[in-house]
Scaffold this active site. Structure first.
Site, PDB file in Angstrom:
ATOM      1  N   SER A  45       4.073   7.707 -22.919  1.00  0.00           N
ATOM      2  CA  SER A  45       3.747   9.031 -23.462  1.00  0.00           C
ATOM      3  C   SER A  45       3.810  10.163 -22.436  1.00  0.00           C
ATOM      4  CB  SER A  45       2.359   9.012 -24.108  1.00  0.00           C
ATOM      5  OG  SER A  45       2.338   8.084 -25.165  1.00  0.00           O
ATOM      6  N   ALA A  46       3.969   9.830 -21.165  1.00  0.00           N
ATOM      7  CA  ALA A  46       4.169  10.849 -20.140  1.00  0.00           C
ATOM      8  C   ALA A  46       2.995  11.813 -20.035  1.00  0.00           C
ATOM      9  CB  ALA A  46       5.479  11.608 -20.377  1.00  0.00           C
ATOM     10  N   HIS A  49      -3.623  11.477 -18.230  1.00  0.00           N
ATOM     11  CA  HIS A  49      -4.841  11.513 -19.038  1.00  0.00           C
ATOM     12  C   HIS A  49      -6.029  12.073 -18.257  1.00  0.00           C
ATOM     13  CE1 HIS A  49      -3.054   9.412 -22.390  1.00  0.00           C
ATOM     14  NE2 HIS A  49      -2.547   8.515 -21.560  1.00  0.00           N
ATOM     15  N   LYS A 250      -4.844   4.809 -28.230  1.00  0.00           N
ATOM     16  CA  LYS A 250      -5.218   6.214 -28.344  1.00  0.00           C
ATOM     17  C   LYS A 250      -4.599   6.848 -29.577  1.00  0.00           C
ATOM     18  CE  LYS A 250      -5.582   6.701 -23.323  1.00  0.00           C
ATOM     19  NZ  LYS A 250      -4.958   5.406 -22.972  1.00  0.00           N
ATOM     20  N   ARG A 311       3.923  -1.681 -23.359  1.00  0.00           N
ATOM     21  CA  ARG A 311       2.756  -1.633 -22.486  1.00  0.00           C
ATOM     22  C   ARG A 311       2.503  -3.053 -21.965  1.00  0.00           C
ATOM     23  NH1 ARG A 311       1.773   0.487 -27.502  1.00  0.00           N
ATOM     24  NH2 ARG A 311       1.079   2.639 -27.740  1.00  0.00           N
ATOM     25  N   ILE A 336      -1.196  -3.229 -15.855  1.00  0.00           N
ATOM     26  CA  ILE A 336      -1.273  -1.769 -15.716  1.00  0.00           C
ATOM     27  C   ILE A 336      -0.691  -1.115 -16.963  1.00  0.00           C
ATOM     28  CG2 ILE A 336      -0.832   0.199 -14.207  1.00  0.00           C
ATOM     29  CD1 ILE A 336      -2.422  -2.028 -12.837  1.00  0.00           C
ATOM     30  N   SER A 338      -1.655   1.758 -20.208  1.00  0.00           N
ATOM     31  CA  SER A 338      -2.265   3.085 -20.190  1.00  0.00           C
ATOM     32  C   SER A 338      -3.748   2.950 -19.802  1.00  0.00           C
ATOM     33  CB  SER A 338      -2.148   3.719 -21.567  1.00  0.00           C
ATOM     34  OG  SER A 338      -2.717   4.997 -21.553  1.00  0.00           O
ATOM     35  N   CYS A 401      26.753  19.147 -18.036  1.00  0.00           N
ATOM     36  CA  CYS A 401      25.982  18.926 -19.263  1.00  0.00           C
ATOM     37  C   CYS A 401      25.606  20.285 -19.813  1.00  0.00           C
ATOM     38  CB  CYS A 401      24.721  18.095 -18.965  1.00  0.00           C
ATOM     39  SG  CYS A 401      23.510  18.115 -20.301  1.00  0.00           S
TER      40      CYS A 401
END
Lengths: 490, 425
Positions: A45-46, A49, A250, A311, A336, A338, A401
């Protein structure tokens, strides 16, 4: 003999490599894929948090909050775009409003600050495209956005500048324990003798730990699917919008990226195959339904691509970061999931402490280089800067591009940099060429040509993403001869 | 800052025709900007024949068709900048372009013609589930690899979508010794020109599976196959009809999208149906002095129509440059029943150039025979019987200026009524 072999070039392994490259020790990082950031670090999700979600007292909670605090300076130092845009956890009914109070308490226990609950009016003023039913939200201003592969690549580049050797396309096939603090790590590219092994192998950390005879645990891949929208809708939401969370996840977010797109996802499904990054029709339905719950008017006609990430979920449901009690010199950094991306800088510091406790003598290098080589992003520059750059290097005047305005100079640089790109996707992750609305339709033949030239390769050797993913299968006319067709046909 | 009377952005068929026409009609200081290293645009990779039947009454290949215009452009002397990409356009017609030879250029134009063409829809736009391996190409990208670079992107091919480029590439791959296993089309009718269905599929025994789509892409590194399925009348795949087809390549020919990033920068009004600028009778956009023609306005199936439309835009730009006359009252043109869109969308009837006006439109569905009605709020202007109507084949109707001028009408509606079927219109 190496001091340390790190297994796995995801954000965890590369953070550790970069942190340890400050010290006067010999480090090799081995990675099974053709590039860094090819597993979980590429597809998530980049979000950096804030840290309100993890259960207080867990490594996840501690390292999340600690990692979050390290991000601004780290990204500044490595010239990685980072935006502290804040996160909102949205409640749409009474039950969820109550759950927000719990989350607020949890967040405060974790040390997240500031953190507060905002009411309906403030919420809708902040995010006008939200579901009108949204009643309240937990507002966490320290939530942020980063491009996870850009960060991983930056860490790898800088580690490499500071002496860390990278072995790519080098899956570890065996780890021979030759004694305390003495291992032989075997790969098809050769064997490496080392005093310490750091297992940052992501989804495969359980297998690596077992290989060395260290503690046994299991890693289950938990799939999350995503859809990304065209940049023209980049303003749909300003903050990362989370639903009120469930026990395992989440939930499905509607979230901007640091590069200006919006994505929805991820869902959360445990699977068996650690290589199964396929997207399924049912999954797409699920994330659309989830996304619409938060933002009803999603621009579904302007999806530019979909992807899935896995994940790495351990059976302890927490990070496993410890020196093995069974095998001296073996350090597990497993499970490891999220908030692993957020925690990575803090995990690296923790691993450094573990090494020191285990007796490794860490002396700071005098010539540590904190910054990676200057990286130009033509699309972000003003006219004057652009003019000057083209004067210095005319390849900046050649746009390859068109969707993302990436120039030939940037693509050549991506190939020549430390831990440089060797495939179309590796160029894409470093420059964004091919990430726009045409998804490489226009630029991929041109990127292939530049790769061919720079690497001195035949076009037939150029791959999309490493061995077996060749872009082209032959020269024209070749197959006609294969099939014994009319040889006299001119 | 460079100043120019007329700047044309894009050196494909639209830009070439517009530039030549503008020059012939009196524009003196013209600059044509092209981002590729040569002129002709996508025509250069269209090495098959079939171009020019309307404009030249001959069957030419793409490069031959382009070459006629390129030669004429050179003869009449129009300034061209190659390898130059326009990266910014403003409403007051300021242009920023970059090139490796000339650096960053700032240009102020009195008039601009947009001829950026279109791009192909991608896998993401149609959301095909599965993996993301090498071997998924849009048909145009594959065409470039084969015809320009001389490389084969695949050997066993499934094509999704029956757009013309996909059909052309089915034949091209077959002629190169690759095996095209099928063309799957989600609609119950083909999306390409009839002549391409016959000459590119039927002549080579390539099956066209109507009402079929790809539901899954297999293969982690390189495509290993696709699952295809029949779709129901709501276009949803029917699970029981799913079958696996092994292949190393999936070609996508699922539509083209006008490329209007620059138009949006200049705040030009875009038609939601065509995806291109709303234009008036002289191909002028909502920004006075900025014109547009060709595939940037709406996707054409024949380059000949692009040429016709672009010549009109060239004359339109000269007309603007000569008297800068403000546009008068507009007639609003709209699609009625069974018409998807009509271009142009606005007509200033008193200022129609050369006494006649062409209208381009597409139907929403195939019909054997239908009557096209052209009506204003005052009643019928003209009706015409049309045969063999397909959404993939553009309908072109010419109205005379006197049919529209001096009548004080405000709207013009084009609608189709299928013959022999009473649909209550």
């Amino acid at each position: 003999m190496e001091d340390i072999v790190i297994i796995g070039a995801g954000v965890t392994g590369c953070s550790i490599a970069r942190e340890l490259s400050r010290y006067d020790i010999n480090i090799t990082l081995v990675e099974k894929e053709e590039d860094v950031a090819c597993g979980t670090s590429k597809a998530n999700s980049a979000v950096v948090h804030a840290g309100f979600d993890a259960t207080p007292g867990t490594w996840k909670a501690k390292l999340n909050v600690a990692g979050n605090k390290l991000y601004p300076a780290l990204c500044e130092e490595l010239d990685v775009p980072f935006k502290m845009n804040g996160s909102l956890v949205v409640a749409v009914n009474e039950e969820e409003v109550n759950a927000l109070d719990e989350l607020l308490k949890k967040g405060k226990m974790n040390g997240v600050n500031p953190l507060r609950i905002i009411g309906k009016d403030e919420l809708h003023a902040l995010e006008p495209n939200l579901n009108p039913d949204a009643r309240a939200a937990l507002d966490a201003p320290t939530g942020g956005l980063v491009c996870p592969y850009e960060l991983t690549i930056a860490l790898a580049e800088n580690a490499n500048q500071n002496g860390v050797k990278f072995w790519l396309n080098a899956p570890v096939t065996d780890i021979e324990v030759m004694g305390d603090y003495c291992f032989l790590v075997k790969t098809p590219k050769g064997n490496i003798k080392t005093k310490y092994v750091i297992n940052a192998a992501g989804l495969f950390a359980d297998e690596i730990s077992k290989m060395a005879g260290a503690e046994e645990y299991t890693i289950t891949p938990r799939k999350g699917e995503y859809l990304i929208f065209d940049k023209q809708f980049g303003n749909m939401v300003k903050k990362a919008i989370f639903p009120t969370p469930t026990k395992i996840s989440k939930g499905i977010l509607v979230c901007p990226t640091v590069d200006g797109n919006i994505f929805i996802g991820p869902n959360s499904n445990d699977i068996e195959d650690k290589y199964d990054t396929s997207v399924n029709a049912a999954g797409i339905e699920e994330i659309i339904t989830g996304g619409r719950k938060l933002v009803p008017n999603l621009p579904l006609k302007n999806v530019i691509t979909s992807f899935a990430g896995l994940r790495a979920v351990s059976n302890t449901n927490d990070f496993i970061i410890e020196a093995s009690k069974l095998v001296k010199g073996f350090i597990n950094v497993g499970g490891i999931q999220s908030p692993g991306l957020t925690s990575a800088p803090a995990i690296a510091l923790m691993v450094k402490d573990i090494l020191q406790d285990a007796g490794l003598d860490l002396k700071k290098k005098k010539d540590f280089i904190p910054h990676r080589p200057k990286k130009y992003r033509f699309r972000e520059l003003g006219s004057e800067e652009r003019r000057k750059l083209i004067e210095q290097n005319s390849a900046f005047g050649h746009v390859i591009c068109r969707c993302e305005t990436v120039t030939e100079a940037e693509i050549i640089d991506a190939i020549r940099r430390p831990v440089g790109a060797r495939s179309i996707d590796a160029v894409k992750r470093r420059t964004r060429a091919g990430m726009g609305r045409c998804q490489g339709g226009f630029c991929s033949p041109r990127v292939l040509e530049i790769l061919t030239k720079e690497l001195g390769a035949d076009p037939l050797e150029i791959t999309k993403k490493g061995p077996g993913s060749n872009m082209l299968v032959g020269r024209i006319k070749e197959f006609l001869q294969d099939e014994g067709g009319d040889q006299n046909d001119n | 800052m460079i100043t120019k009377e007329l700047v044309i952005i894009g050196g494909g068929p639209a830009g070439l025709a517009a530039a030549i026409e503008a020059k012939k009609h009196g524009a003196k200081d013209i600059l044509l900007i092209e981002r590729d290293s040569g002129l002709g645009g996508i025509l250069q990779q269209c090495i098959h024949n079939g171009f020019g039947l309307h404009v030249f009454k001959e069957e030419l290949t793409g490069p031959e068709y382009a070459d006629r215009f390129i030669k004429e452009l050179e003869e009449i002397g129009i300034e061209v900048l190659l390898d130059t990409m326009v990266i910014d356009l403003t409403e007051d017609k300021q242009i920023i372009a970059v090139s490796h030879k000339k650096g960053l250029l700032q240009i102020k134009a009195d008039a601009v013609i947009l001829t950026m063409g279109c791009r192909e829809r991608t896998r993401g736009a149609i959301n095909i589930p599965g993996y993301r391996p090498a071997g998924i190409f849009t048909a145009g990208t594959a065409q470039r690899f084969v015809n320009i670079e001389g490389y084969m992107p695949g050997k066993e091919i499934v094509i999704l979508g029956s757009g013309d480029i996909g059909l052309i590439m089915a034949r091209r791959f077959t002629l190169e010794g690759a095996k095209v296993k099928c063309v799957a089309e989600i609609m119950p009718y083909s999306n390409g020109l009839t002549r391409n269905i016959v000459q590119c599929l039927e002549d080579f025994d390539i099956p066209l599976l109507l009402s079929h789509t790809v539901t899954y892409i297999h293969g982690r590194n390189r495509v290993e196959g696709v699952t295809i399925a029949q779709v129901d009348d709501k276009l949803n795949p029917i699970p029981s009809t799913e079958k696996f087809i092994s292949c190393d390549t999936l070609l996508l020919s699922v539509g083209l999208i006008p490329e209007n990033e620059l138009s949006k920068m200049a705040d030009i009004q875009i038609d939601n149906v065509t995806g291109g600028p709303v234009v008036n009778q002289r191909m002028e956009t909502s920004v006075p002095g900025i014109f547009a023609c060709g595939n940037v306005v709406h996707v054409h199936d024949l380059v000949d129509f692009v040429t016709m439309e672009s010549r009109l835009a060239g004359r339109g730009a000269v007309n603007y440059l000569k008297n800068k006359m403000p546009q008068q009252k507009f007639i609003k043109v709209s699609p009625g029943s069974d018409i998807r869109y009509v271009v142009p969308q606005l007509i200033d009837a008193e200022n129609i150039l050369d006494e006649k006006q062409n209208f381009f439109m597409r139907s929403t569905r195939p019909m054997e025979k239908a009557r096209l009605f052209i009506e204003s709020e005052d009643g019928l202007i003209r009706a015409k019987v049309l045969q063999h109507i397909k959404p993939s084949e553009m309908i072109n109707i010419e109205l005379k200026k006197e049919e529209l001028a001096n009548k004080d009408i405000k709207t013009l509606k084009f609608s189709l009524q299928e013959e022999g079927v009473d649909n209550g219109n």
